[in-house]
Design a protein around this motif. Structure first.
Motif, mmCIF file in Angstrom:
data_model
loop_
_atom_site.group_PDB
_atom_site.id
_atom_site.type_symbol
_atom_site.label_atom_id
_atom_site.label_comp_id
_atom_site.label_asym_id
_atom_site.label_seq_id
_atom_site.Cartn_x
_atom_site.Cartn_y
_atom_site.Cartn_z
ATOM 1 N N ARG A 115 57.303 -51.825 24.896
ATOM 2 C CA ARG A 115 56.397 -51.268 23.822
ATOM 3 C C ARG A 115 55.052 -52.582 23.077
ATOM 4 N NH1 ARG A 115 59.225 -46.523 22.293
ATOM 5 N NH2 ARG A 115 59.825 -47.261 20.224
ATOM 6 N N ALA A 116 55.766 -53.340 22.410
ATOM 7 C CA ALA A 116 56.206 -54.611 21.942
ATOM 8 C C ALA A 116 55.131 -55.809 22.801
ATOM 9 C CB ALA A 116 56.888 -55.438 20.983
ATOM 10 N N VAL A 117 55.853 -55.629 23.749
ATOM 11 C CA VAL A 117 55.511 -56.946 24.848
ATOM 12 C C VAL A 117 54.759 -56.763 25.651
ATOM 13 C CG1 VAL A 117 55.994 -57.355 27.089
ATOM 14 C CG2 VAL A 117 57.976 -57.679 25.666
ATOM 15 N N GLU A 118 54.417 -55.214 25.777
ATOM 16 C CA GLU A 118 52.921 -53.984 26.541
ATOM 17 C C GLU A 118 51.524 -54.584 25.400
ATOM 18 O OE1 GLU A 118 51.814 -49.457 28.379
ATOM 19 O OE2 GLU A 118 53.666 -50.693 27.483
ATOM 20 N N ARG A 119 52.042 -54.302 24.109
ATOM 21 C CA ARG A 119 50.700 -53.911 23.520
ATOM 22 C C ARG A 119 49.896 -55.651 23.881
ATOM 23 N NH1 ARG A 119 53.463 -52.319 18.891
ATOM 24 N NH2 ARG A 119 53.766 -54.042 18.491
ATOM 25 N N GLU A 120 51.345 -56.097 22.976
ATOM 26 C CA GLU A 120 50.885 -57.726 22.529
ATOM 27 C C GLU A 120 50.301 -58.607 24.132
ATOM 28 O OE1 GLU A 120 50.332 -59.207 20.022
ATOM 29 O OE2 GLU A 120 51.127 -57.925 18.636
ATOM 30 N N ALA A 135 48.283 -56.888 26.183
ATOM 31 C CA ALA A 135 47.339 -56.798 26.935
ATOM 32 C C ALA A 135 45.987 -57.023 25.764
ATOM 33 C CB ALA A 135 47.117 -54.448 26.521
ATOM 34 N N GLU A 136 46.350 -57.506 24.623
ATOM 35 C CA GLU A 136 45.767 -58.343 23.018
ATOM 36 C C GLU A 136 45.608 -59.786 23.913
ATOM 37 O OE1 GLU A 136 43.720 -59.537 20.293
ATOM 38 O OE2 GLU A 136 44.308 -58.103 21.156
ATOM 39 N N LEU A 137 47.099 -60.726 24.631
ATOM 40 C CA LEU A 137 46.589 -61.646 24.856
ATOM 41 C C LEU A 137 45.932 -61.617 26.641
ATOM 42 C CD1 LEU A 137 49.626 -63.928 26.060
ATOM 43 C CD2 LEU A 137 48.316 -63.575 27.681
ATOM 44 N N ALA A 138 45.536 -60.855 26.799
ATOM 45 C CA ALA A 138 45.048 -60.984 28.071
ATOM 46 C C ALA A 138 42.850 -60.742 27.621
ATOM 47 C CB ALA A 138 45.216 -59.509 29.493
#
Length: 223
Positions: free
Chosen positions: A99-104, A106-109
């Motif tokens: 979940r943390a990887v998915e959230r971050e 999206a923010e990275l993109a």
């Protein structure tokens, strides 16, 4: 060079001090400064200006422990790199990590698009790259950045920060060809303690500094 007087006034002053410690890179062909947003961009701007080098951002996102986001369990970077750095006594389920990887991710993109628009990333292959941030505490963000940049084949890779925790600087020395850090106070505690003025850097500030750096580079090329 003598150790600078702390605290720095702000990130711009810290960048000018750091640039002094990096003067041996000035004039080197293929030089590129990569700043870690957001806080590293004001520092990187001053370094790039002093060394007459192009500036770009390299985006890394910290992965915080669920419920303890201030503690990093790792980081992700452009190019699909993930570096895990588990802390003793802290753990997270695979689901929480995902979940943390998915959230971050999206923010990275989002930041890639916001800061760079339709401009491609500057190719680092075969270049001398200086990676800049406003300080080193745990080093997980910088470690992820360096791992990702290494995969792109720079000729020489330098980590440069105005202030860092001594132990973190020692541990990162082996990850790069050179580590430049003018101030390593001990005890360290937190990056923000070593700046008088340390506001949260904004997306707009990053955008404006990158635009200004590009204009400077374009003007220099036309002289």
């Amino acid at each position: 060079m003598s150790e600078p007087r702390l605290p720095y006034r702000d990130r711009r002053e810290a960048g000018r001090v750091l640039a002094q410690a990096l003067q041996h890179y000035r004039g080197r062909s293929g030089l590129l400064v990569l700043a870690l947003p957001r806080g590293g961009v004001a520092v990187g701007f001053e370094v790039a200006h002093a060394l007459e080098a192009p500036l770009d951002v390299f985006i890394v996102r910290k992965l915080g422990y669920p419920g303890h986001e201030e503690y990093a369990m790792g980081a992700i970077a452009s190019g699909g790199v993930r570096v895990m750095n588990p802390l003793p006594g802290m753990d997270a389920t695979p689901e929480a990590v995902a979940r943390a990887v998915e959230r971050e991710q999206a923010e990275l993109a989002r930041r890639e698009q916001l800061y760079r628009g339709d401009r491609p990333r500057i190719d680092v292959r075969g270049r001398t790259v200086i990676v800049v941030d406003d300080g080193l505490a745990t080093g997980s963000t910088m470690r992820a950045a360096v791992t990702a940049i290494r995969q792109q084949g720079p000729a020489h890779l330098t980590i440069a920060v105005p202030v860092g925790a001594p132990q973190t600087c020692r541990s990162l020395r082996n990850e790069a060809d050179e580590l430049v850090c003018p101030a390593m106070p001990d005890p360290f505690r937190a990056v923000g303690l070593w700046y008088r003025d340390f506001p949260q850097a904004t997306d707009q500030e990053v955008h404006e500094l990158l635009d200004e750096a590009r204009r400077e580079q374009a003007a220099a090329l036309h002289h």
